[in-house]
Design an enzyme around this catalytic site. Structure first.
Site, PDB file in Angstrom:
ATOM      1  N   GLY A 219      55.311  49.274  36.906  1.00  0.00           N
ATOM      2  CA  GLY A 219      55.036  50.481  37.805  1.00  0.00           C
ATOM      3  C   GLY A 219      56.373  50.715  38.403  1.00  0.00           C
ATOM      4  O   GLY A 219      57.704  49.916  38.758  1.00  0.00           O
TER       5      GLY A 219
ATOM      6  N   LYS B 206      60.417  42.437  39.701  1.00  0.00           N
ATOM      7  CA  LYS B 206      60.026  43.470  41.070  1.00  0.00           C
ATOM      8  C   LYS B 206      61.537  43.580  41.495  1.00  0.00           C
ATOM      9  O   LYS B 206      62.753  42.031  41.685  1.00  0.00           O
ATOM     10  CB  LYS B 206      59.313  42.869  42.374  1.00  0.00           C
TER      11      LYS B 206
ATOM     12  N   ASP C 127      51.052  45.370  54.787  1.00  0.00           N
ATOM     13  CA  ASP C 127      50.279  46.652  53.679  1.00  0.00           C
ATOM     14  C   ASP C 127      48.840  46.263  53.223  1.00  0.00           C
ATOM     15  O   ASP C 127      49.122  46.173  51.303  1.00  0.00           O
ATOM     16  CB  ASP C 127      51.602  46.825  53.155  1.00  0.00           C
TER      17      ASP C 127
ATOM     18  N   GLY D  74      57.460  53.070  42.306  1.00  0.00           N
ATOM     19  CA  GLY D  74      56.860  54.015  44.231  1.00  0.00           C
ATOM     20  C   GLY D  74      58.665  53.691  44.496  1.00  0.00           C
ATOM     21  O   GLY D  74      59.595  53.312  44.171  1.00  0.00           O
TER      22      GLY D  74
END
Length: 751
Positions: free
Chosen positions: A457, A478, A575, A459
């Site tokens: 992932g 992450k 979010d 972003g």
């Protein structure tokens, strides 16, 4: 008799020549003999060339002994230019039929102008790959006005009993034009050129706009040029078109279709302007050939049947996919023609260094069935690479080693100081005493992520890596935003909050690494990716049943309800979106990505100057006034419910058209028009209409009028109960009309 000293050198040279020259001559003779053997591709006294095209057996011409049945060729030397090679013409195949016709869209009539049959022309033949390349005409349809066009087609019949097939792996169907649908036809009708059966097809449509044509790297993407894969075991084939109007007929009158060797054709926008046939000589198409009508390969050790074709030594027989035929191939490290005696010869690998390199740095030495790479004199290959037998002087090694040790110590000391500084900067002294959180060292993270070699992932938040713990548990790591001194307390608080969350619908934080300038968080790995991926992304699930959608919605609501009620201080996510709802292998949802979560004093509200989150889902009050509450999460969850209902991704605009259009449809009692088209059951549609009512309660502009997440969860559970009742055959009645406060909601959205 004494030999004069001045003659002695000449006599020695003569003696050396007497001894060496015969050996040189013998070596040259062997090389010439090998070259002659390599040059033999046909049977004795059979023609093996047509111009510059080699004719290897089983192909041949003239006497029947020069070719096997079905492999006869003709060398045409009567035409101008160099000789041309053709497969022997046969009415039942191989044969090529060229036809032309005039077509009129309005009258839907077709007029054939001519039909011509001719032999199949070959470009080259490869017995090593059991392939032959042939010329094949490009089909075309050229408009003479807005309603008429003239078409030219070529149909090829290789013969059902013949040795040839169209290669599905080596060829591709291509269509070129502004509005062309090219089709591969596999047979013709009984009358004229009427198409009877079609197989693959592809569409290129510029929608009347030539500027849409792509001319980047020459590939066919459907804009000006398209392509399609071919089926197996085809002996009859041609290219035709579905009649389509040419809106650009004045500037781009022609459409083209071709069966062509893969990677041979490179699309160019200039091809759209052609007014004549592309490639008048034709384009290359690859034909596979095999030995037919003699059965499959005999078992090993069994006597070879009469007519067995693999007669060369060092050759083998390989069955094909058709099952009743086979091909012959030379064994590994041999090359040549396996269909003739002595045709497979040993390869001199040393003459092909690109294909047979010496990785150890040695000198190539050819041998039978392979090659060796011995090291040069004065070197050895004990370590796998050729190295000098005598190393550098010991004192030089010691000196270099001492320098290296000093440098390593200095680097390690500096690294340790840096790790300590990062550890303290990222809140290590506080977090080391937190339960449920393991603090990993930087070297442990490298082992867990296999040196960060798999990114799953990426972003604005950073990157997410796949990792595996010592107990084989897969995790997601992450790498979050940079934490400076001003954000240290905030980051530490968020990690503590996440460590206390233990719920089946919340992605669990397992640990963190603080010995980096950018801290890393270790989460449990959720295998199916995000809900956004399942609805719209690369992992899109073709059909998601309504009961699964409801379970995803309820599970997500449970996770947010737990978050809003867990701990002494209430929490908001900040979010909420489909990309932050992960799905495990059983499609159980897990709310994730708490990078923007905050503690709310007294559970009320907080004002911030920095609006963080996805604009497509964000609460208008939060966006306009900077006021964030737990009802902000409710609004965002309502947008996720709309995505589950409609299977249309949320988008952002100043007028918030995505939510507004849904609200208007609900109040006008036409919300079922927006429901995902894959949902066809009336019972399922009514369930989603009820979910639409919940979504309406979530996206109201006044936060005080919105449901809280606990109420959302209960409403969704009631809808699931309704679905169970209907699944047992009981009907229900739901009031889908708008309430008075819903009408006020629509008016406020319009304002």
């Amino acid at each position: 008799m004494a030999i004069p000293s001045q003659l002695l050198p000449y006599l020695l040279a003569a003696a050396a020549a007497f001894l060496i020259l015969p050996a040189i001559a013998e070596q040259r003779g062997l090389e010439e003999q090998q070259q002659q053997q390599q040059a033999v591709v046909a049977r004795p006294r059979c023609q093996d060339m047509c111009g510059n095209i080699s004719i290897p057996f089983p192909f041949g011409m003239g006497k029947p002994r020069c070719f096997l049945p079905g492999f006869e060729v003709i060398c045409n030397t009567s035409s101008s230019g160099r000789p041309r090679l053709f497969l022997a013409y046969n009415e039942s195949g191989p044969v090529q039929v060229v036809s032309a016709l005039n077509h009129r869209f309005t009258a839907r009539n077709v007029t054939a102008s001519f039909v011509m049959k001719n032999a199949v022309e070959l470009m080259d033949i490869s017995v090593a790959h059991n392939e032959a390349r042939a010329y094949r005409a490009v089909s075309s349809a050229c408009s003479t006005n807005s309603t008429h066009f003239r078409a030219k087609f070529q149909y090829t019949n290789l013969g059902d009993e013949g040795p040839f097939l169209l290669s599905a792996m080596r060829n591709v169907l291509i269509g070129v034009g502004s509005n062309v649908e090219s089709m591969m036809m596999t047979s013709t009708g009984e009358t004229g050129n009427e198409m009877k059966a079609y197989m693959p097809s592809c569409l290129s449509n510029l929608m009347g706009k030539l500027k849409y044509a792509t001319d980047g790297n020459g590939t066919c993407s459907g804009l000006g040029c398209c392509q399609a894969a071919l089926p197996l075991n085809v002996t009859e084939f041609g290219v035709s078109f579905m009649p389509r109007l040419n809106l650009l007929w004045q500037t781009n009158p022609c459409f083209y279709g071709m069966l062509v060797e893969k990677s041979w054709y490179n699309f160019s926008v200039h091809d759209l302007y052609g007014r004549e046939l592309l490639y008048p000589r034709g384009v290359p198409v690859v034909l596979e050939f095999a030995i037919r009508n003699l059965g499959s390969c005999p078992p090993e050790g069994q006597q070879k049947p009469q007519g067995y074709a693999c007669i060369s030594g060092n050759s083998t027989c390989v069955n094909t996919t058709r099952g009743d035929d086979y091909v012959c191939k030379c064994l590994e490290h041999y090359d040549g023609n396996p269909y003739i005696i002595g045709g497979c010869l040993d390869i001199d690998e040393c003459k092909l260094p690109d294909s047979y390199p010496c990785w150890n740095g040695g000198i190539c030495s050819n041998r039978l069935e392979g090659y060796d790479c011995p090291c040069k004199s004065g070197m050895n290959g004990k370590t796998g690479h050729c190295v000098e037998n005598f190393p550098l002087p010991a004192k030089v090694i010691v000196g270099l080693a001492a320098c290296i040790v000093v440098l390593v110590v200095m680097v390690m000391a500096r690294q340790l100081l840096t790790l300590k500084r990062f550890y303290e900067q990222n809140g290590g002294p506080v977090l080391k005493g937190v339960k449920n959180i393991k603090i990993y060292r930087r070297k442990e993270m490298k082992q867990i992520t296999n040196n960060y070699n798999r990114v799953i992932g990426e972003g604005n938040f950073g990157k997410v890596y796949m990792g595996t713990l010592e107990n084989k548990q897969q995790v997601a790591i992450k790498r979050s935003i940079k934490v400076d001194k001003n954000m240290k307390a905030e980051f530490t608080g968020e990690v503590i909050v996440q460590s206390e969350m233990r719920h089946k619908n919340i992605a669990r934080l397992l640990g963190c690494c603080l010995e980096l300038d950018v801290p890393m968080l270790v989460y449990e790995y959720v295998s199916r990716g995000s809900l956004y991926d399942a609805l719209f992304g690369l992992r899109r699930v073709h059909i998601i049943p309504v009961d699964m959608r409801l379970q995803i919605a309820v599970g997500s609501a449970e996770g947010l309800t737990y978050m809003h009620s867990a701990g002494e201080s209430t929490i908001r996510h900040g979010d909420v979106k489909s990309a932050n709802i992960l799905l495990d292998e059983n499609f159980c949802p897990k709310v994730s990505d708490f990078g923007t979560s905050r503690l709310l004093a007294g559970g009320k509200s907080e004002k911030t100057e920095r609006v963080v989150g996805d604009m497509s889902y964000i609460d208008p009050i939060y966006m306009d006034q900077g006021i964030v509450t737990q009802k902000s999460d409710v609004y965002s969850f309502g947008v996720v419910l709309i995505e589950l209902i409609t299977r249309r991704p949320a988008t952002y605009s100043n007028k918030r058209n995505y939510v507004t259009s849904f609200v208007e449809a609900y109040l006008d009692k036409r919300v079922r028009n927006l429901i995902d088209n894959d949902i066809t059951s009336e019972v399922d549609i009514k369930l989603l209409e009820m979910v639409s009512g919940v979504a309406m309660e979530c996206v109201k502009l006044n936060p005080e009028e919105r449901l809280d997440m606990k109420q959302v969860e209960h409403r969704l559970l009631e809808i699931i109960g309704q679905g169970v009742q209907n699944g047992q055959g009981r009907n229900y009645q739901a009031d889908l009309g708008p309430a008075p406060d819903d009408v006020a909601l629509l008016k406020s959205w319009g304002e």
